[in-house]
Scaffold this motif. Structure first.
Motif, PDB file in Angstrom:
ATOM      1  N   SER A  55      11.865 -11.326  61.726  1.00 40.97           N
ATOM      2  CA  SER A  55      11.569 -10.413  62.820  1.00 40.97           C
ATOM      3  C   SER A  55      10.085 -10.484  63.160  1.00 40.97           C
ATOM      4  O   SER A  55       9.277 -10.992  62.381  1.00 40.97           O
ATOM      5  N   SER A  56       9.742  -9.921  64.318  1.00 40.06           N
ATOM      6  CA  SER A  56       8.349  -9.937  64.750  1.00 40.06           C
ATOM      7  C   SER A  56       7.491  -8.967  63.953  1.00 40.06           C
ATOM      8  O   SER A  56       6.271  -9.028  63.986  1.00 40.06           O
ATOM      9  N   SER A  57       8.141  -8.048  63.208  1.00 32.09           N
ATOM     10  CA  SER A  57       7.380  -7.073  62.431  1.00 32.09           C
ATOM     11  C   SER A  57       6.906  -7.610  61.089  1.00 32.09           C
ATOM     12  O   SER A  57       6.080  -6.984  60.432  1.00 32.09           O
ATOM     13  N   GLU A  58       7.399  -8.756  60.682  1.00 31.89           N
ATOM     14  CA  GLU A  58       6.939  -9.367  59.438  1.00 31.89           C
ATOM     15  C   GLU A  58       5.514  -9.883  59.617  1.00 31.89           C
ATOM     16  O   GLU A  58       5.157 -10.378  60.688  1.00 31.89           O
ATOM     17  N   ALA A  59       4.742  -9.797  58.559  1.00 29.48           N
ATOM     18  CA  ALA A  59       3.353 -10.258  58.629  1.00 29.48           C
ATOM     19  C   ALA A  59       3.291 -11.750  58.903  1.00 29.48           C
ATOM     20  O   ALA A  59       4.109 -12.528  58.415  1.00 29.48           O
ATOM     21  N   ALA A  60       2.322 -12.140  59.674  1.00 29.28           N
ATOM     22  CA  ALA A  60       2.162 -13.558  60.028  1.00 29.28           C
ATOM     23  C   ALA A  60       1.581 -14.347  58.891  1.00 29.28           C
ATOM     24  O   ALA A  60       0.799 -13.957  58.141  1.00 29.28           O
ATOM     25  N   LYS A  75       0.416 -26.339  62.216  1.00 32.39           N
ATOM     26  CA  LYS A  75       0.371 -25.301  63.239  1.00 32.39           C
ATOM     27  C   LYS A  75       1.572 -24.354  63.176  1.00 32.39           C
ATOM     28  O   LYS A  75       1.538 -23.281  63.765  1.00 32.39           O
ATOM     29  N   LEU A  76       2.621 -24.746  62.469  1.00 35.78           N
ATOM     30  CA  LEU A  76       3.813 -23.907  62.372  1.00 35.78           C
ATOM     31  C   LEU A  76       3.601 -22.783  61.362  1.00 35.78           C
ATOM     32  O   LEU A  76       2.984 -22.966  60.323  1.00 35.78           O
ATOM     33  N   THR A  77       4.132 -21.616  61.681  1.00 40.36           N
ATOM     34  CA  THR A  77       4.075 -20.495  60.746  1.00 40.36           C
ATOM     35  C   THR A  77       5.255 -20.593  59.776  1.00 40.36           C
ATOM     36  O   THR A  77       6.192 -21.366  59.991  1.00 40.36           O
ATOM     37  N   ALA A  78       5.211 -19.778  58.759  1.00 37.94           N
ATOM     38  CA  ALA A  78       6.346 -19.670  57.849  1.00 37.94           C
ATOM     39  C   ALA A  78       7.504 -19.006  58.603  1.00 37.94           C
ATOM     40  O   ALA A  78       7.279 -18.243  59.545  1.00 37.94           O
ATOM     41  N   PRO A  79       8.738 -19.287  58.204  1.00 42.99           N
ATOM     42  CA  PRO A  79       9.880 -18.653  58.873  1.00 42.99           C
ATOM     43  C   PRO A  79       9.836 -17.136  58.729  1.00 42.99           C
ATOM     44  O   PRO A  79       9.428 -16.611  57.696  1.00 42.99           O
ATOM     45  N   ARG A  80      10.235 -16.435  59.800  1.00 46.27           N
ATOM     46  CA  ARG A  80      10.294 -14.969  59.795  1.00 46.27           C
ATOM     47  C   ARG A  80      11.622 -14.523  60.372  1.00 46.27           C
ATOM     48  O   ARG A  80      12.203 -15.198  61.203  1.00 46.27           O
TER      49      ARG A  80
END
Length: 75
Positions: A70-75, A63-68
């Protein structure tokens, strides 16, 4: 099958385990996911659903996303 290395938890304790790792989760949420899909793997002992630590950890990791940065980076 060797069982001594596997710890099983009921739904309430499985939710508490997820919370102890810092992830919000309620027993009712796990019950809903079991009904509609998308939750951790479950095994049954009779009618009682049981969750293993490995299944919960795998579900949380999925369920965890890849580290980012900023919020503008693609999910």
């Amino acid at each position: 099958m060797r069982m001594d290395a596997t710890k099983f938890m009921n739904r309430k304790h499985a939710a508490e385990y997820c919370q102890s790792k810092g992830f919000p989760c309620a027993a009712a949420t796990l019950a809903k996911y079991f009904s509609v899909g998308g939750g951790p793997e479950v095994q049954h002992f009779g009618r009682k659903p049981l969750y293993s630590v490995a299944a919960l950890d795998s579900w949380i990791a999925g369920k965890l996303t890849a580290p980012r940065r900023s919020s503008s980076e693609a999910a």
